[in-house]
Enzyme design. Sequence first.
Site, PDB file in Angstrom:
ATOM      1  CE  LYS A  95      -3.952   1.916   2.548  1.00 47.94           C
ATOM      2  NZ  LYS A  95      -4.783   1.767   3.759  1.00 47.94           N
ATOM      3  CG  HIS A 121      -3.166   5.204   0.147  1.00 49.14           C
ATOM      4  ND1 HIS A 121      -3.165   4.237  -0.831  1.00 49.14           N
ATOM      5  CD2 HIS A 121      -4.314   5.025   0.851  1.00 49.14           C
ATOM      6  CE1 HIS A 121      -4.265   3.505  -0.742  1.00 49.14           C
ATOM      7  NE2 HIS A 121      -4.976   3.954   0.260  1.00 49.14           N
TER       8      HIS A 121
END
Length: 239
Positions: free
Chosen positions: A126, A128
């Site tokens: 991921k 963010h």
Amino acid sequence: MLNAATLNNAQHPQDASFSSHQFIQLALDNQVLKFGEFVLKSGRISPYFFNAGLLASGEMLSLLARGYADALAEKMAEPMNGAAEQELVIFGAAYKGIPFVAATAQALWLHHGINAKWGYNRKEAKTHGEGGNLVGADVNGKAVWVLDDVITAGTAMREVVEILEQAGARVAGIIVALDRKEKGLAERSAIQELAETLDVPVRALVDIDDLISYLAGSSTDKDAAQLAKMQHYRAQYGV
């Protein structure tokens, strides 16, 4: 639509320990386990196939999770350096392992009073928010038990081990749903190789010998024919 009468009359599972024969029958009833002829990646013609992706009901997932939980509780009760291990961290590899590890954490708490920490990985990191490719319990500095469905060549499990080591964890042990007990490239199975390479226990809830035993207890001609195929396959490729 469900109503109170329907719910009251429903058959609820008994609070019993995991049973390999019960699991095999449920897997057969739901096409998770199939007998026939299946070409494996190795080129071998297998008389059976196990598709954990079809463990897609509350009943099946609960029984599998109870099996994992019972096995983990047993290992936790074993003395280690003079005392039982106090903390349990379990890990499931994306994607199949995610529901397995979540359900097992619940089963550990409900049936054994063990408050296990659990986590899993993402296929892609991921970029963010909190970022990273691990979700759930912090595994840094922890001994982690890995749950999986079936180990064939061991490649996927070695990737999981690498992910955990990069996160600062070590593998405490591995529990799989099914052990095919087949030779790899040499005379040992992938599970035996992993156990020796990592120097950790690797346990299966059900193996090919359980399937053979199940078929041996059947009185139908169809199952008798399948039993002969299973025994032949075991003699040819088994360890």
